[in-house]
Design an enzyme around this catalytic site. Sequence first.
Site, PDB file in Angstrom:
ATOM      1  N   GLU A 110      -8.714  -3.935  -6.284  1.00 30.29           N
ATOM      2  CA  GLU A 110      -7.364  -3.413  -6.027  1.00 30.29           C
ATOM      3  C   GLU A 110      -6.358  -4.017  -7.014  1.00 30.29           C
ATOM      4  O   GLU A 110      -6.428  -5.191  -7.379  1.00 30.29           O
ATOM      5  CB  GLU A 110      -6.945  -3.671  -4.572  1.00 30.29           C
ATOM      6  CG  GLU A 110      -5.786  -2.775  -4.164  1.00 30.29           C
ATOM      7  CD  GLU A 110      -5.584  -2.681  -2.650  1.00 30.29           C
ATOM      8  OE1 GLU A 110      -6.261  -3.396  -1.887  1.00 30.29           O
ATOM      9  OE2 GLU A 110      -4.736  -1.867  -2.239  1.00 30.29           O
ATOM     10  N   ASP A 168      -8.659 -11.042  -0.359  1.00 31.50           N
ATOM     11  CA  ASP A 168      -7.710 -10.566   0.664  1.00 31.50           C
ATOM     12  C   ASP A 168      -7.934 -11.195   2.045  1.00 31.50           C
ATOM     13  O   ASP A 168      -6.984 -11.340   2.822  1.00 31.50           O
ATOM     14  CB  ASP A 168      -7.827  -9.044   0.814  1.00 31.50           C
ATOM     15  CG  ASP A 168      -7.017  -8.306  -0.243  1.00 31.50           C
ATOM     16  OD1 ASP A 168      -5.986  -8.826  -0.681  1.00 31.50           O
ATOM     17  OD2 ASP A 168      -7.429  -7.191  -0.623  1.00 31.50           O
ATOM     18  N   HIS A 227      -3.435 -13.802  -1.093  1.00 26.20           N
ATOM     19  CA  HIS A 227      -2.028 -13.590  -0.695  1.00 26.20           C
ATOM     20  C   HIS A 227      -1.595 -14.742   0.206  1.00 26.20           C
ATOM     21  O   HIS A 227      -2.347 -15.153   1.105  1.00 26.20           O
ATOM     22  CB  HIS A 227      -1.862 -12.304   0.118  1.00 26.20           C
ATOM     23  CG  HIS A 227      -2.134 -11.044  -0.643  1.00 26.20           C
ATOM     24  ND1 HIS A 227      -1.330 -10.587  -1.664  1.00 26.20           N
ATOM     25  CD2 HIS A 227      -3.125 -10.132  -0.520  1.00 26.20           C
ATOM     26  CE1 HIS A 227      -1.808  -9.447  -2.130  1.00 26.20           C
ATOM     27  NE2 HIS A 227      -2.903  -9.147  -1.462  1.00 26.20           N
ATOM     28  N   HIS A 266     -12.078  -8.526  -6.420  1.00 28.47           N
ATOM     29  CA  HIS A 266     -11.640  -7.275  -5.775  1.00 28.47           C
ATOM     30  C   HIS A 266     -10.969  -6.381  -6.818  1.00 28.47           C
ATOM     31  O   HIS A 266     -10.214  -6.872  -7.666  1.00 28.47           O
ATOM     32  CB  HIS A 266     -10.666  -7.677  -4.669  1.00 28.47           C
ATOM     33  CG  HIS A 266     -10.105  -6.561  -3.847  1.00 28.47           C
ATOM     34  ND1 HIS A 266     -10.754  -5.375  -3.626  1.00 28.47           N
ATOM     35  CD2 HIS A 266      -8.922  -6.473  -3.164  1.00 28.47           C
ATOM     36  CE1 HIS A 266     -10.006  -4.611  -2.848  1.00 28.47           C
ATOM     37  NE2 HIS A 266      -8.886  -5.246  -2.565  1.00 28.47           N
ATOM     38  N   HIS A 294       0.861  -1.194   0.000  1.00 30.94           N
ATOM     39  CA  HIS A 294       0.000   0.000   0.000  1.00 30.94           C
ATOM     40  C   HIS A 294       0.892   1.236   0.000  1.00 30.94           C
ATOM     41  O   HIS A 294       0.824   2.059   0.904  1.00 30.94           O
ATOM     42  CB  HIS A 294      -0.947   0.012   1.205  1.00 30.94           C
ATOM     43  CG  HIS A 294      -2.058  -0.998   1.097  1.00 30.94           C
ATOM     44  ND1 HIS A 294      -2.808  -1.400   2.163  1.00 30.94           N
ATOM     45  CD2 HIS A 294      -2.558  -1.670   0.038  1.00 30.94           C
ATOM     46  CE1 HIS A 294      -3.713  -2.282   1.768  1.00 30.94           C
ATOM     47  NE2 HIS A 294      -3.576  -2.464   0.475  1.00 30.94           N
ATOM     48  N   HIS A 309     -11.842  -5.776   1.998  1.00 33.23           N
ATOM     49  CA  HIS A 309     -11.688  -4.531   2.707  1.00 33.23           C
ATOM     50  C   HIS A 309     -12.037  -3.311   1.865  1.00 33.23           C
ATOM     51  O   HIS A 309     -11.829  -2.179   2.321  1.00 33.23           O
ATOM     52  CB  HIS A 309     -10.257  -4.413   3.264  1.00 33.23           C
ATOM     53  CG  HIS A 309      -9.195  -4.273   2.191  1.00 33.23           C
ATOM     54  ND1 HIS A 309      -8.305  -3.240   2.196  1.00 33.23           N
ATOM     55  CD2 HIS A 309      -8.922  -4.984   1.110  1.00 33.23           C
ATOM     56  CE1 HIS A 309      -7.489  -3.342   1.155  1.00 33.23           C
ATOM     57  NE2 HIS A 309      -7.852  -4.399   0.500  1.00 33.23           N
ATOM     58  N   ASP A 311      -3.395  -5.095  -7.139  1.00 34.61           N
ATOM     59  CA  ASP A 311      -2.580  -6.305  -6.963  1.00 34.61           C
ATOM     60  C   ASP A 311      -3.330  -7.563  -7.389  1.00 34.61           C
ATOM     61  O   ASP A 311      -2.718  -8.615  -7.574  1.00 34.61           O
ATOM     62  CB  ASP A 311      -2.049  -6.437  -5.525  1.00 34.61           C
ATOM     63  CG  ASP A 311      -3.102  -6.273  -4.457  1.00 34.61           C
ATOM     64  OD1 ASP A 311      -4.117  -5.608  -4.699  1.00 34.61           O
ATOM     65  OD2 ASP A 311      -2.910  -6.818  -3.356  1.00 34.61           O
ATOM     66  N   TYR A 322      -1.000  -8.928   9.089  1.00 39.13           N
ATOM     67  CA  TYR A 322      -1.845  -8.585   7.930  1.00 39.13           C
ATOM     68  C   TYR A 322      -3.222  -8.113   8.427  1.00 39.13           C
ATOM     69  O   TYR A 322      -3.736  -7.082   7.991  1.00 39.13           O
ATOM     70  CB  TYR A 322      -1.964  -9.861   7.090  1.00 39.13           C
ATOM     71  CG  TYR A 322      -2.747  -9.800   5.820  1.00 39.13           C
ATOM     72  CD1 TYR A 322      -2.100  -9.704   4.585  1.00 39.13           C
ATOM     73  CD2 TYR A 322      -4.132  -9.912   5.806  1.00 39.13           C
ATOM     74  CE1 TYR A 322      -2.819  -9.704   3.396  1.00 39.13           C
ATOM     75  CE2 TYR A 322      -4.847  -9.904   4.631  1.00 39.13           C
ATOM     76  CZ  TYR A 322      -4.190  -9.808   3.431  1.00 39.13           C
ATOM     77  OH  TYR A 322      -4.900  -9.807   2.260  1.00 39.13           O
TER      78      TYR A 322
HETATM   79 FE1  FEO Z   1      -6.947  -5.254  -1.295  1.00 37.43          FE
HETATM   80 FE2  FEO Z   1      -4.472  -7.572  -1.916  1.00 37.43          FE
HETATM   81  O1  FEO Z   1      -5.590  -6.105  -2.262  1.00 37.43           O
END
Ligand code: FEO
Length: 397
Positions: A82, A165, A226, A80, A24, A146, A84, A193
């Site tokens: 985001e 996530d 992840h 998601h 982030h 999230h 990544d 995390y």
């Molecule tokens: Fe909310 Fe791993 O991205």
Amino acid sequence: MSSVKVLDDIYWVGAVDWDVRTFHGFTYSTHRGTTYNSYLIVDDKIALVDSVYAPFAAEMMARIREVVPPEKIDYVIANHVETDHSGSIAEVLKHAPKAKVVGTARCKQGLSKHYFGDWDFQVVKTGDEIEFGKRKLKFIEAPMLHWPDSMFTYIEKDALLMPNDAFGQHIATSKRFNDEIDENSLMVEAGKYYANILWPLSSLVIKKIEEVQKQEIKISMIAPSHGVIWRSTPMKIVEAYLRWAKGESEKRVLVVYDTMWGSTEKMARAIVDGISSANVEAKVYRIPSSDRGDIIGDLLEAKGILVGSSTINNGILPTLAPLLEDLKGLKPRGKISAAFGSYGWAGGSIKVIEESLRQAGMEIASPSMSVNWVPNKEEIQKCYEFGKSFAAKIASS
Ligand code: FEO
């Protein structure tokens, strides 16, 4: 590294990022790197669940090709927005022109605002299913876990939950399953995390877990986006999330400080002696030589935190500001806190620390402990008593 068979017809085709050391932006540290997990489901239809961060697109495509020609992909499930996880969707679609992107309404909005692509998109909501052949993909919206767009994908036939996530950990490893790596390090990373990403969303975590439990869906495996896949005792991480979300913690105190010429450090050491004398464990972190993300991870299961700073310019040493700012946003649950520090003429650090702790939603347990200039013998004894009395509050909480 090749694609990895997760279950019959289900493959990991993601990427391992051995180098990344902050996440982030520079928000928190990832000492052990991370992985971006994508899963390929091969049935009568073929789906890719999530993609990887864009610099790893070629790796992911190569792993997909080991299993199926990419043009055969029918669906790209975007759990998601985001980057990544969505960063390689455009690349997948180049090679899979008939594929439809599937996600929540907020996901559709978010992806279009990130990538400006005119993609064939199917909006889904909780309970929607896509028939695949022997299996069905079922979707569970998870707003604010999230991001507003977040969603879980579930396959009943395999009792497999892919929650993106949620339940992740930032660990780069050549192993793909939790039972293949050291459990203690894994839980430390999973906790760090949670604390750095999900802590402020704890009430939603509890609600979502209870909602899924009420549906009585069977979960034999949890494959996050992840880190490693929870293959052995997958409910252990769910139970840990519930514990963390409820603010359950151990009788331990973190003493976090910075010092200008050593007086606040002398106070910290005497305070730690006082805490230890009450048989309560203390862990000490001097800023900035200690890592902020690690401190936050460690606070997750510690009941108390004492924050100390010398006074400068009527306030705190600026080195402490990022931690206090983080705590204000993360709003750790159920913590007891207090401030300490030395000053020369007009104080000020205590007031700033206490205000931050209050804004972080923490209980401020005792009067703060301040010392003018260098602590003398009596003042060192007072610091010791301050630590001992704080520890007694922790022990009886
Ligand atoms: Fe909310 Fe791993 O991205």
